[in-house]
Design a protein around this motif. Structure first.
Motif, PDB file in Angstrom:
ATOM      1  N   GLY A  68       0.828  -1.202   0.000  1.00 12.98           N
ATOM      2  CA  GLY A  68       0.000   0.000   0.000  1.00 12.98           C
ATOM      3  C   GLY A  68       0.863   1.252   0.000  1.00 12.98           C
ATOM      4  N   SER A  69       0.291   2.367  -0.467  1.00  8.67           N
ATOM      5  CA  SER A  69       1.092   3.573  -0.679  1.00  8.67           C
ATOM      6  C   SER A  69       1.558   4.199   0.632  1.00  8.67           C
ATOM      7  CB  SER A  69       0.285   4.594  -1.482  1.00  8.67           C
ATOM      8  OG  SER A  69      -0.881   4.975  -0.786  1.00  8.67           O
ATOM      9  N   ARG A  70       0.691   4.286   1.642  1.00  5.56           N
ATOM     10  CA  ARG A  70       1.025   4.864   2.951  1.00  5.56           C
ATOM     11  C   ARG A  70       1.661   6.235   2.749  1.00  5.56           C
ATOM     12  NH1 ARG A  70       0.294   0.303   6.427  1.00  5.56           N
ATOM     13  NH2 ARG A  70       0.261  -1.609   5.181  1.00  5.56           N
ATOM     14  N   ALA A  71       2.883   6.442   3.261  1.00  4.99           N
ATOM     15  CA  ALA A  71       3.558   7.719   3.020  1.00  4.99           C
ATOM     16  C   ALA A  71       3.886   7.826   1.531  1.00  4.99           C
ATOM     17  CB  ALA A  71       4.838   7.802   3.843  1.00  4.99           C
ATOM     18  N   ILE A  72       3.625   9.002   0.934  1.00  4.34           N
ATOM     19  CA  ILE A  72       3.860   9.110  -0.512  1.00  4.34           C
ATOM     20  C   ILE A  72       4.640  10.352  -0.922  1.00  4.34           C
ATOM     21  CG2 ILE A  72       1.835   7.760  -1.178  1.00  4.34           C
ATOM     22  CD1 ILE A  72       0.465  10.460  -1.873  1.00  4.34           C
ATOM     23  N   MET A 126       9.501  18.458  -3.718  1.00  2.54           N
ATOM     24  CA  MET A 126       8.759  17.272  -3.300  1.00  2.54           C
ATOM     25  C   MET A 126       8.792  16.236  -4.419  1.00  2.54           C
ATOM     26  SD  MET A 126       7.059  17.021  -0.287  1.00  2.54           S
ATOM     27  CE  MET A 126       6.279  18.615  -0.001  1.00  2.54           C
ATOM     28  N   VAL A 127       8.848  14.964  -4.040  1.00  2.28           N
ATOM     29  CA  VAL A 127       8.625  13.893  -5.012  1.00  2.28           C
ATOM     30  C   VAL A 127       7.556  12.963  -4.455  1.00  2.28           C
ATOM     31  CG1 VAL A 127      10.955  13.942  -6.000  1.00  2.28           C
ATOM     32  CG2 VAL A 127      10.461  12.399  -4.116  1.00  2.28           C
ATOM     33  N   ASN A 128       6.703  12.480  -5.332  1.00  2.14           N
ATOM     34  CA  ASN A 128       5.712  11.474  -4.956  1.00  2.14           C
ATOM     35  C   ASN A 128       6.296  10.088  -5.189  1.00  2.14           C
ATOM     36  OD1 ASN A 128       3.839  13.329  -4.184  1.00  2.14           O
ATOM     37  ND2 ASN A 128       2.415  12.983  -5.874  1.00  2.14           N
ATOM     38  N   LEU A 129       6.259   9.274  -4.147  1.00  6.87           N
ATOM     39  CA  LEU A 129       6.823   7.931  -4.206  1.00  6.87           C
ATOM     40  C   LEU A 129       6.170   7.118  -3.095  1.00  6.87           C
ATOM     41  CD1 LEU A 129       9.108   6.418  -5.795  1.00  6.87           C
ATOM     42  CD2 LEU A 129      10.591   6.924  -3.843  1.00  6.87           C
ATOM     43  N   ALA A 130       5.544   6.007  -3.454  1.00  3.23           N
ATOM     44  CA  ALA A 130       4.842   5.198  -2.458  1.00  3.23           C
ATOM     45  C   ALA A 130       5.817   4.608  -1.446  1.00  3.23           C
ATOM     46  CB  ALA A 130       4.062   4.083  -3.151  1.00  3.23           C
ATOM     47  N   GLN A 131       5.301   4.345  -0.253  1.00  2.00           N
ATOM     48  CA  GLN A 131       6.189   3.892   0.827  1.00  2.00           C
ATOM     49  C   GLN A 131       6.874   2.570   0.504  1.00  2.00           C
ATOM     50  OE1 GLN A 131       4.882   4.573   4.833  1.00  2.00           O
ATOM     51  NE2 GLN A 131       5.921   2.767   5.613  1.00  2.00           N
ATOM     52  N   TYR A 132       6.248   1.694  -0.273  1.00  2.00           N
ATOM     53  CA  TYR A 132       6.922   0.434  -0.586  1.00  2.00           C
ATOM     54  C   TYR A 132       8.178   0.696  -1.416  1.00  2.00           C
ATOM     55  CZ  TYR A 132       3.604   0.990  -4.516  1.00  2.00           C
ATOM     56  OH  TYR A 132       2.836   1.494  -5.543  1.00  2.00           O
ATOM     57  N   HIS A 133       8.152   1.706  -2.283  1.00  2.00           N
ATOM     58  CA  HIS A 133       9.363   2.084  -3.010  1.00  2.00           C
ATOM     59  C   HIS A 133      10.377   2.734  -2.066  1.00  2.00           C
ATOM     60  CE1 HIS A 133       8.241   1.015  -7.031  1.00  2.00           C
ATOM     61  NE2 HIS A 133       7.212   1.846  -7.091  1.00  2.00           N
ATOM     62  N   ILE A 134       9.900   3.607  -1.180  1.00  2.00           N
ATOM     63  CA  ILE A 134      10.781   4.272  -0.212  1.00  2.00           C
ATOM     64  C   ILE A 134      11.546   3.229   0.589  1.00  2.00           C
ATOM     65  CG2 ILE A 134      10.837   5.744   1.839  1.00  2.00           C
ATOM     66  CD1 ILE A 134       8.288   7.122   0.695  1.00  2.00           C
TER      67      ILE A 134
END
Length: 567
Positions: A68-72, A126-134
């Motif tokens: 899931g995206s969570r922090a993005i 800012m960059v948008n990036l889902a937490q699973y990628h982070i």
């Protein structure tokens, strides 16, 4: 409460639990540092310690990075930290940069905001990036430090005992249970922290009644990356909807539930999909889409009173819960990690009194209250907690289209670097006409880096490392002998970097050249100005004078901050 769907456009590696060498149910090796929680904050702390040569064990209950995206949304300040951790490339290659957003009231645009971005900056705001990628990019970096970071998957903490020497953890795995001992314990295990509960500590502050459904969907759209906010839209009358574009054609949609709606029913696909379809119709999106993750969120503005309890330290959501509005959650946790790692490493290496860690708590509790203040303003506007707040919001939104003066009330500022104005570490400094004061993050500016006879394009943040950095401003980069001795006389790592107004006289020594002419005015620097900068990029002190005077003031500032202040 969440509903996952398959397939997700990201496949994470699954890890097995393993048992270390044990005797009588206890691990035979005692650890210097144990980190509980393998999310972005725990991984960032482990990487920060590894950069200082400190080994850590990282305990993670799950078998992979999150779902899931969570922090993005990752801020420029967080990207600066992540670059020092050696994980930036993935963030920039995968993430979607953005500089602003738009807000709508019913069918009318009432705000178009932009975040600060100019030619001085190296990184996007800012960059948008889902937490699973982070998590994956931080994990990739951690695996490159396998000699210093021992990650233990599918391992749960079931009890904690702590004393003046450290802590003893009882750990449970599918392969068996065991005890482990550690000199330092870091709790980065999230909002439902097992460590916090074991110590009997409570978060204090405000929990809001308003709830949001969070939905990730797959949608192929050419829309630009920006933050979209809809107030009282036709698709969800009386509520607020936020929309963010992410990589891989994933879109994140947050919409507010109406009072009295049942949370369990609200996340059922048959109730979510009509609302999402109505929103997409309103936006003019006609492509096919599918849901991939649904959860529910309730805003909290909570913090511990202190983040250090003896040899147990708290970071991220284990220490504070910040509303998602203004994207301060993960970003404040990464800032925690940056502040904590160098201080703990210096204490472990004997470069500082361990009471330096009290300043971690002082500074980050202050930062939490700053973040909670802005997060609370955002939350009260996004989800008014009372009739009075709702009346105020309606008035602001109604007036905003025709009265620019009220528009900033719609969008309290996004996350930004916190200045530790009253930090006990700040050194008594000289007043300058401009430039970062003690406690402030070093501002960015392009420079030419001269090194070994060659030159390359660079920025001020390129000069920050695991050491303290002494930035000496002069006309041609010449360094007084007394100041040059600073690198070897302090007992802690200090790198002296000359900054030249004109072409440096000595091109064999590493030096920064102010080729744009912007650096010296930005820092209020005349010739013979010294800035002393901490390993986390915050200014410790700044002075003007001759070489011997500057060297003595820098030495005294380091001694006071690392030892005398805490004696």
């Amino acid at each position: 409460m969440s509903v996952p769907f398959k397939p997700y456009p990201f496949e994470s590696k699954q890890y097995d639990a393993r048992l270390p060498e044990r005797a009588d149910g206890r691990e035979t090796q005692r650890h210097a540092v144990t980190i509980v929680g393998g999310g972005p904050v725990g991984l960032a702390i482990a990487l920060g310690l590894a950069k200082h040569g400190v080994r850590s064990v990282l305990i993670e209950a799950d078998e992979s990075v999150c779902h899931g995206s969570r922090a993005i949304c990752i801020s420029r300040r967080s990207l600066e930290i992540i670059e020092r951790l050696g994980a930036l490339d993935g963030f920039l290659a995968k993430g979607l940069p953005w500089t602003g957003g738009r807000s709508f009231y019913r069918n009318e645009e009432v705000l178009h905001f932009t975040m600060p971005q100019d030619d001085n900056q190296k990184l996007p705001p800012m960059v948008n990036l889902a937490q699973y990628h982070i998590e994956q990019f931080l994990l990739d970096a951690a695996e490159r430090h396998a000699d210093l970071i021992d990650i233990r998957w599918r391992t749960k903490v079931t009890s904690v005992q702590h004393d003046t020497q450290g802590a003893t953890l009882t750990l449970s795995t599918p392969e068996g249970d065991y005890e482990a001992q550690t000199d330092w314990l870091i709790a980065a295990d999230g909002g439902r922290s097992t460590v916090r509960e074991a110590l009997g500590l409570k978060l204090t502050g405000t929990s809001y009644e308003g709830r949001y459904v969070i939905v990730d969907i797959l949608l192929d759209s050419a829309r630009p990356t920006e933050r979209l906010a809809y107030f009282d839209p036709a698709s969800n009358p009386g509520s607020t909807v936020l929309v963010h574009k992410q990589p891989d054609n994933v879109w994140r949609i947050d919409y507010q539930l109406r009072d009295g709606e049942d949370a369990e029913a609200a996340v059922k696909p048959e109730n979510v999909m009509p609302r999402v379809q109505s929103l997409l119709d309103m936006m003019g999106e006609t492509a096919a889409w599918s849901p991939i993750w649904i959860t529910i969120y309730k805003a909290n503005a909570l913090t511990l009173e202190r983040y250090r309890h003896g040899r147990v330290l708290f970071a991220g959501d284990a220490a504070h819960l910040v509303p998602i509005f203004g994207v301060r959650g993960a970003n404040s946790g990464i800032d925690d990690a940056d502040n904590l790692a160098w201080k703990l490493a210096y204490a472990i290496h004997g470069r500082a009194d361990e009471r330096l860690l009290d300043s971690y708590s002082d500074e980050r509790v202050f930062a939490a209250h700053e973040n909670l203040s802005y997060g609370t303003k955002s939350t009260e506007f996004m989800a008014p907690p009372s009739f009075a707040f709702e009346l105020m919001r309606t008035a602001v939104l109604s007036l905003a289209a025709r009265h620019p003066g009220v528009r900033p009330l719609i969008n309290p500022r996004q996350t930004s670097a916190i200045a530790y104005r009253d930090s006990p570490l700040n050194a008594v400094s000289d007043p300058l006409v401009s430039g970062p004061a003690p406690g402030t993050v070093l501002p960015e500016c392009p420079i030419t880096i001269v090194d070994g006879g060659g030159t390359r394009a660079g920025h001020m943040t390129d000069l920050i490392g695991t050491h303290f950095t002494a930035l000496y401003f002069s006309d041609d980069g010449t360094v007084p002998p007394a100041l040059a001795a600073l690198e070897t006389s302090c007992g802690v790592p200090v790198k002296l970097v000359p900054l030249a107004r004109q072409t440096p006289a000595d091109t064999t020594r590493r030096c920064g050249w102010d080729h744009t002419g912007r650096l010296f005015p930005m820092y209020g620097a005349a010739a013979a100005t010294l800035y002393l900068v901490r390993p986390d990029g915050h200014v410790l002190g700044r002075w003007q004078g001759n070489g011997a005077t500057l060297a003595q003031r820098a030495f005294d500032a380091l001694e006071r901050s690392l030892h005398a202040l805490h004696a």
